[in-house]
Design an enzyme around this catalytic site. Structure first.
Site, short mmCIF file in Angstrom:
data_model
loop_
_atom_site.label_atom_id
_atom_site.label_comp_id
_atom_site.label_asym_id
_atom_site.label_seq_id
_atom_site.Cartn_x
_atom_site.Cartn_y
_atom_site.Cartn_z
N HIS A 1 54.44 97.88 5.86
CA HIS A 1 53.86 99.16 6.27
C HIS A 1 54.29 99.46 7.70
O HIS A 1 54.65 98.56 8.47
CB HIS A 1 52.35 99.10 6.17
N CYS B 1 61.82 104.61 1.91
CA CYS B 1 60.88 104.65 0.79
C CYS B 1 60.83 106.06 0.20
O CYS B 1 60.85 107.05 0.93
CB CYS B 1 59.49 104.21 1.24
N TYR C 1 44.45 108.11 3.40
CA TYR C 1 44.85 107.47 2.14
C TYR C 1 43.64 107.45 1.20
O TYR C 1 42.50 107.47 1.65
CB TYR C 1 45.38 106.06 2.42
N CYS D 1 46.61 96.13 7.11
CA CYS D 1 47.06 96.62 8.41
C CYS D 1 45.90 96.72 9.40
O CYS D 1 46.08 96.45 10.59
CB CYS D 1 47.77 97.96 8.26
N GLU E 1 52.59 100.31 10.31
CA GLU E 1 51.75 99.67 11.32
C GLU E 1 52.19 98.22 11.53
O GLU E 1 52.29 97.74 12.67
CB GLU E 1 50.27 99.67 10.92
N CYS F 1 45.72 100.64 5.73
CA CYS F 1 45.11 99.90 4.63
C CYS F 1 44.31 98.72 5.23
O CYS F 1 44.34 98.49 6.44
CB CYS F 1 46.17 99.37 3.68
#
Length: 140
Positions: free
Chosen positions: A68, A24, A117, A99, A70, A96
């Site tokens: 993600h 990413c 975040y 997750c 996690e 998030c």
């Protein structure tokens, strides 16, 4: 510094190193799952198995199927003979909401994260579920 804090710093450094495996471009996130002082799973953000290792479209927007870190660590441990019950998850960015739900359902008892975040609803949910959440900086 007590032994647990020393371990937390060490595992977080390893999570940041693991994040370098991500393809990413926008954000590289790594995760390690530790139980009884052993790493039982790892993950980084990226595409599902068999997909091209490209996370963003031409407008630099992440594809909706990108996993993600996690989620990758949790699904990896689910395919093994290990259990996430009572484990600690080290992740380079705070989880998030999606997750956080996986973390709760996996039985993880503690989450240590590096960068917060901009949306903190995942942290809020983990705390509501009585999961210990620790913010730990300076590990890059």
């Amino acid at each position: 510094m007590d032994k647990q804090t020393k371990r937390d710093h060490l595992y977080m450094k390893m999570a940041y190193t693991w994040s370098e495996n991500s393809y990413c471009e926008r954000r590289k996130v790594g995760a390690l799952m530790v139980k009884n002082q052993m790493i039982i799973s790892d993950g980084f953000n990226g595409t599902p198995s068999g997909f091209e290792n490209h996370c963003e479209d031409d407008n630099n927007v992440s594809f909706p199927y990108v996993l993600h870190a996690e989620a990758n660590a949790i699904t990896k441990v689910a395919r093994s003979n290990n259990s996430a019950e009572d484990a600690t998850l080290y992740v380079t960015a705070s989880p998030c909401m999606e997750c956080a739900k996986l973390i709760i359902q996996a039985g993880i008892k503690r989450v240590v994260y590096g960068e917060k975040y901009r949306i903190t609803d995942g942290i809020d949910l983990l705390q509501k579920a009585h999961i210990e959440v620790v913010e730990l900086h300076d590990e890059k």
